[in-house]
Design an enzyme around this catalytic site. Structure first.
Site, mmCIF file in Angstrom:
data_model
loop_
_atom_site.group_PDB
_atom_site.id
_atom_site.type_symbol
_atom_site.label_atom_id
_atom_site.label_comp_id
_atom_site.label_asym_id
_atom_site.label_seq_id
_atom_site.Cartn_x
_atom_site.Cartn_y
_atom_site.Cartn_z
ATOM 1 N N ASN A 13 0.936 -1.196 0.070
ATOM 2 C CA ASN A 13 0.022 0.058 0.071
ATOM 3 C C ASN A 13 0.872 1.223 0.009
ATOM 4 O O ASN A 13 1.596 1.498 0.983
ATOM 5 C CB ASN A 13 -0.932 -0.151 1.244
ATOM 6 C CG ASN A 13 -1.901 1.037 1.264
ATOM 7 O OD1 ASN A 13 -2.423 1.306 2.514
ATOM 8 N ND2 ASN A 13 -2.105 1.810 0.291
ATOM 9 N N GLN A 47 -2.148 6.696 -1.884
ATOM 10 C CA GLN A 47 -2.351 8.014 -0.933
ATOM 11 C C GLN A 47 -1.374 8.808 -0.865
ATOM 12 O O GLN A 47 -0.152 8.489 -0.928
ATOM 13 C CB GLN A 47 -2.823 7.405 0.681
ATOM 14 C CG GLN A 47 -4.115 6.899 1.012
ATOM 15 C CD GLN A 47 -4.084 5.537 0.725
ATOM 16 O OE1 GLN A 47 -3.091 4.682 0.986
ATOM 17 N NE2 GLN A 47 -5.221 4.970 0.431
ATOM 18 N N ASN A 65 -6.731 10.280 -0.370
ATOM 19 C CA ASN A 65 -6.802 9.066 -1.481
ATOM 20 C C ASN A 65 -6.317 9.557 -2.673
ATOM 21 O O ASN A 65 -6.488 10.595 -3.028
ATOM 22 C CB ASN A 65 -8.248 8.687 -1.200
ATOM 23 C CG ASN A 65 -8.436 7.504 -0.019
ATOM 24 O OD1 ASN A 65 -7.290 7.033 0.690
ATOM 25 N ND2 ASN A 65 -9.630 7.050 0.376
ATOM 26 N N CYS A 74 -5.191 6.162 8.252
ATOM 27 C CA CYS A 74 -4.652 5.310 7.241
ATOM 28 C C CYS A 74 -3.597 4.474 8.049
ATOM 29 O O CYS A 74 -2.567 5.004 8.524
ATOM 30 C CB CYS A 74 -3.873 5.739 6.126
ATOM 31 S SG CYS A 74 -3.107 4.607 5.188
ATOM 32 N N ASN A 149 -11.361 5.666 10.776
ATOM 33 C CA ASN A 149 -12.338 5.903 9.479
ATOM 34 C C ASN A 149 -13.336 4.623 9.370
ATOM 35 O O ASN A 149 -13.378 3.842 10.215
ATOM 36 C CB ASN A 149 -11.211 5.940 8.022
ATOM 37 C CG ASN A 149 -10.444 4.683 8.012
ATOM 38 O OD1 ASN A 149 -10.552 3.832 8.700
ATOM 39 N ND2 ASN A 149 -9.893 4.811 6.916
ATOM 40 N N HIS A 151 -15.614 1.399 8.310
ATOM 41 C CA HIS A 151 -15.253 0.060 7.606
ATOM 42 C C HIS A 151 -16.681 -0.798 7.896
ATOM 43 O O HIS A 151 -17.168 -0.880 8.986
ATOM 44 C CB HIS A 151 -14.092 -0.757 8.166
ATOM 45 C CG HIS A 151 -12.832 -0.203 7.901
ATOM 46 N ND1 HIS A 151 -12.152 -0.661 6.727
ATOM 47 C CD2 HIS A 151 -12.045 0.959 8.339
ATOM 48 C CE1 HIS A 151 -11.072 0.240 6.742
ATOM 49 N NE2 HIS A 151 -10.981 0.939 7.556
ATOM 50 N N ASN A 182 -15.226 1.832 3.674
ATOM 51 C CA ASN A 182 -14.339 0.896 3.205
ATOM 52 C C ASN A 182 -14.748 -0.591 3.298
ATOM 53 O O ASN A 182 -15.357 -0.803 4.288
ATOM 54 C CB ASN A 182 -12.836 1.072 4.114
ATOM 55 C CG ASN A 182 -12.507 2.335 3.866
ATOM 56 O OD1 ASN A 182 -11.492 2.836 3.045
ATOM 57 N ND2 ASN A 182 -12.451 3.237 4.953
ATOM 58 N N GLU A 200 -10.639 -0.159 -0.885
ATOM 59 C CA GLU A 200 -10.591 1.134 0.196
ATOM 60 C C GLU A 200 -11.282 2.319 -0.510
ATOM 61 O O GLU A 200 -11.411 2.566 -1.772
ATOM 62 C CB GLU A 200 -9.081 1.398 0.105
ATOM 63 C CG GLU A 200 -8.618 2.393 1.096
ATOM 64 C CD GLU A 200 -7.136 2.366 1.655
ATOM 65 O OE1 GLU A 200 -6.740 3.273 2.249
ATOM 66 O OE2 GLU A 200 -6.486 1.113 1.234
ATOM 67 N N ARG A 201 -11.940 2.892 0.078
ATOM 68 C CA ARG A 201 -12.649 4.147 -0.215
ATOM 69 C C ARG A 201 -11.909 5.313 -0.719
ATOM 70 O O ARG A 201 -10.919 5.612 -0.410
ATOM 71 C CB ARG A 201 -13.220 4.578 1.195
ATOM 72 C CG ARG A 201 -14.081 5.885 0.916
ATOM 73 C CD ARG A 201 -14.621 6.635 2.226
ATOM 74 N NE ARG A 201 -13.637 6.900 2.855
ATOM 75 C CZ ARG A 201 -13.610 7.683 4.423
ATOM 76 N NH1 ARG A 201 -14.912 8.013 4.478
ATOM 77 N NH2 ARG A 201 -12.638 7.740 4.963
ATOM 78 N N CYS A 209 -4.284 -2.781 3.688
ATOM 79 C CA CYS A 209 -5.279 -1.674 4.299
ATOM 80 C C CYS A 209 -4.875 -1.837 5.846
ATOM 81 O O CYS A 209 -5.595 -2.747 6.235
ATOM 82 C CB CYS A 209 -6.500 -1.637 3.978
ATOM 83 S SG CYS A 209 -7.682 -0.121 4.803
ATOM 84 N N GLY A 210 -4.125 -0.998 6.803
ATOM 85 C CA GLY A 210 -4.063 -1.202 7.982
ATOM 86 C C GLY A 210 -5.231 -1.048 8.725
ATOM 87 O O GLY A 210 -5.446 -1.657 9.659
ATOM 88 N N THR A 211 -6.145 0.067 8.685
ATOM 89 C CA THR A 211 -7.267 0.422 9.115
ATOM 90 C C THR A 211 -8.263 -0.910 8.883
ATOM 91 O O THR A 211 -8.976 -1.288 9.967
ATOM 92 C CB THR A 211 -7.933 1.694 9.115
ATOM 93 O OG1 THR A 211 -8.098 1.815 7.688
ATOM 94 C CG2 THR A 211 -6.955 2.720 9.498
ATOM 95 N N GLY A 212 -8.293 -1.230 7.773
ATOM 96 C CA GLY A 212 -8.906 -2.533 7.394
ATOM 97 C C GLY A 212 -8.783 -3.663 8.135
ATOM 98 O O GLY A 212 -9.524 -4.486 8.687
#
Length: 269
Positions: A13, A47, A65, A74, A149, A151, A182, A200-201, A209-212
């Protein structure tokens, strides 16, 4: 005006990082972000990350993004920024203040506490976010988690078989999600590991995707499917996600600097 940048990635990413903490950058507009992010005519990235001074933390991180839209958090970029900064720090994001700490070839990030209320995701109307009574073409009963964010997470027997390139944009732009969403499709391998793919949005399918990974792990933990520390494997590699005794999400994983360079701002403005 020539502007220095650092190209970095976390599990594939990838990011363009601009450091405005000790230098003045021109105003960041969506058109400039999209132009820089273009992989054919720009530098290319998922990003654009802009570092700035902060009165609330050691410094601030803004996240854009590839489509030019600014987002709140992120996880992969947070690890990249920790590596670039080179020291433990508190970092202000629009999703909240996070704690970053370089570790080995990557970083350990305290992402803060997750949010589960429907209006914290946010959703368009009230519903249970643990098993939402909604579905799209075979994907149903998702969980929703905000980890800085928003998800939505679908658990399936084989996440690799899901046509995410088709369903991802459909779900992202559904009216149920007023700030878009997301989209995560996950398969629980056992009590200690999860496979994950993410739409990812504003960026599309990404290698990681770390937050995912954080949101998916927390959703699986809430459902009792895994332990409180779990490995989440994405196409780009594996992250370790822990939900600690204080309710904070701790993400640990690698980050890499790819190269450095400069560009002429006028070529993209």
């Amino acid at each position: 005006m020539r502007v220095p940048f650092t190209k970095m990635h976390g599990l594939g990413n990838d990011f363009i990082v601009l450091d405005g903490r000790n230098a003045t950058l021109p105003p960041i507009g969506s058109a400039v972000v999209a132009a820089l992010s273009d992989r054919h005519t720009g530098i290319g990235c998922d990003q654009l990350i802009v570092l700035e001074t902060s009165t609330r933390a050691d410094f601030a991180m803004r996240i854009f993004n590839a489509d030019g839209g600014e987002v709140e958090a992120c996880g992969n970029a947070s690890r990249a920024v920790a590596l670039l900064h080179g020291a433990e720090a508190m970092v202000e994001t629009s999703g909240g203040i996070i704690h970053v700490e370089p570790v080995g070839h990557g970083a350990r990030i305290d992402m803060g506490t997750p949010h589960f209320e429907w209006d914290q995701i946010p959703l368009a109307y009230a519903m249970d976010t643990l098993a939402m009574p909604v579905g799209w073409d075979g994907l149903d009963q998702p969980s929703a988690v905000n980890v800085g964010n928003p998800h939505v997470i679908f658990f399936t027997d084989n996440c690799d078989a899901v046509p995410l390139e088709n369903l991802g944009p459909q779900i992202e732009h559904d009216a149920l999600f007023p700030e878009r969403i997301n989209v995560n499709v996950a398969t629980v391998n056992d009590r200690n590991s999860i496979r994950l793919r993410v739409w990812e949005r504003g960026a599309g399918i990404t290698r990681a995707c770390g937050t995912g990974a954080c949101a998916t792990a927390i959703a699986a933990m809430r459902r009792g499917m895994v332990e409180r520390e779990v490995e989440v494997t994405l196409p780009g590699g594996t992250l370790t996600i822990e939900w600690d005794e204080h309710g904070h999400i701790i993400m640990t994983g690698p980050a890499t600097e790819s190269f450095r360079g400069t560009f002429d701002w006028g070529d993209y403005a």
